[in-house]
Design a protein around this motif. Structure first.
Motif, PDB file in Angstrom:
ATOM      1  N   THR A  32      -7.138   4.280  14.714  1.00 29.98           N
ATOM      2  CA  THR A  32      -7.375   3.065  13.941  1.00 29.98           C
ATOM      3  C   THR A  32      -8.866   2.895  13.674  1.00 29.98           C
ATOM      4  OG1 THR A  32      -5.474   2.001  14.994  1.00 29.98           O
ATOM      5  CG2 THR A  32      -7.033   0.562  13.864  1.00 29.98           C
ATOM      6  N   GLU A  34     -11.776   0.220  11.951  1.00 29.92           N
ATOM      7  CA  GLU A  34     -12.022  -1.163  11.577  1.00 29.92           C
ATOM      8  C   GLU A  34     -13.437  -1.297  11.036  1.00 29.92           C
ATOM      9  OE1 GLU A  34     -11.385  -3.607  15.011  1.00 29.92           O
ATOM     10  OE2 GLU A  34      -9.242  -3.190  15.056  1.00 29.92           O
ATOM     11  N   HIS A  37     -16.352  -7.896  10.423  1.00 27.28           N
ATOM     12  CA  HIS A  37     -15.836  -9.109   9.811  1.00 27.28           C
ATOM     13  C   HIS A  37     -16.906  -9.675   8.886  1.00 27.28           C
ATOM     14  CE1 HIS A  37     -14.626 -13.248   9.488  1.00 27.28           C
ATOM     15  NE2 HIS A  37     -13.530 -13.030  10.134  1.00 27.28           N
ATOM     16  N   TRP A  50      -8.658  -3.004   8.326  1.00 22.34           N
ATOM     17  CA  TRP A  50      -8.430  -1.860   9.197  1.00 22.34           C
ATOM     18  C   TRP A  50      -7.610  -0.830   8.443  1.00 22.34           C
ATOM     19  CZ3 TRP A  50      -3.253  -1.075   9.682  1.00 22.34           C
ATOM     20  CH2 TRP A  50      -2.427  -2.181   9.475  1.00 22.34           C
ATOM     21  N   GLN A  52      -5.092   2.502   9.607  1.00 14.96           N
ATOM     22  CA  GLN A  52      -4.500   3.221  10.734  1.00 14.96           C
ATOM     23  C   GLN A  52      -3.834   4.487  10.205  1.00 14.96           C
ATOM     24  OE1 GLN A  52      -1.041   1.537  13.021  1.00 14.96           O
ATOM     25  NE2 GLN A  52      -2.658   1.347  14.573  1.00 14.96           N
ATOM     26  N   ALA A 130     -11.460   2.136  16.500  1.00 19.78           N
ATOM     27  CA  ALA A 130     -10.973   1.147  17.440  1.00 19.78           C
ATOM     28  C   ALA A 130      -9.960   1.712  18.420  1.00 19.78           C
ATOM     29  CB  ALA A 130     -10.347  -0.027  16.679  1.00 19.78           C
TER      30      ALA A 130
END
Length: 132
Positions: A32, A34, A37, A50, A52, A130
């Motif tokens: 994953t 990310e 923010h 994100w 994945q 992540a």
């Protein structure tokens, strides 16, 4: 893997490729990625995007506008294809699954383009691995 984030475009590409290699070598369930923010939009917190990857499939959540950008961006990756889209009534957006059979560098390029072209991140965005 010894590092898990990068902001420089070249370093991000290497980070992503290394994460795909580690994912394959470890036979992990998924990897994953990310990004940081960006804060509130219209008074509401926006969750960080994100991407994945598992079983040769990318999984992303997108808004309607992001979905349009994702579909356009896939022209750059003709070997990848959308296999499934789900838009539950309780969710604001669509979960998209994209089959992607390729090498670690091509997969890494796709992740970077997704964050930049679909999610609108700038050249110097910071990304994290992540989970591997």
């Amino acid at each position: 893997m010894t590092r898990f984030d990068a902001a420089d475009p070249r370093e991000r590409q290497k980070l992503f490729a290394d994460a795909f290699t580690a994912h394959r070598e470890r036979a992990s369930a998924f990897v994953t990625f990310e990004v940081e923010h960006e804060g509130a939009i219209d008074g509401e917190d926006e969750s960080a995007p994100w991407v994945q990857f598992a079983d040769q499939t990318f999984n992303v959540d997108v808004t309607d506008e992001e979905l349009d950008r994702l579909k356009s961006m896939l022209d750059e990756f003709p070997e990848f294809r959308i296999d499934q889209m789900e838009s539950p009534e309780s969710a604001e957006g669509t979960n998209v699954r994209i089959t992607a059979r390729s090498d670690a560098n091509r997969l890494a390029a796709f992740v970077d383009r997704t964050f930049r072209a679909v999610y609108g991140r700038g050249e110097d965005y910071r990304a994290w691995v992540a989970a591997v």
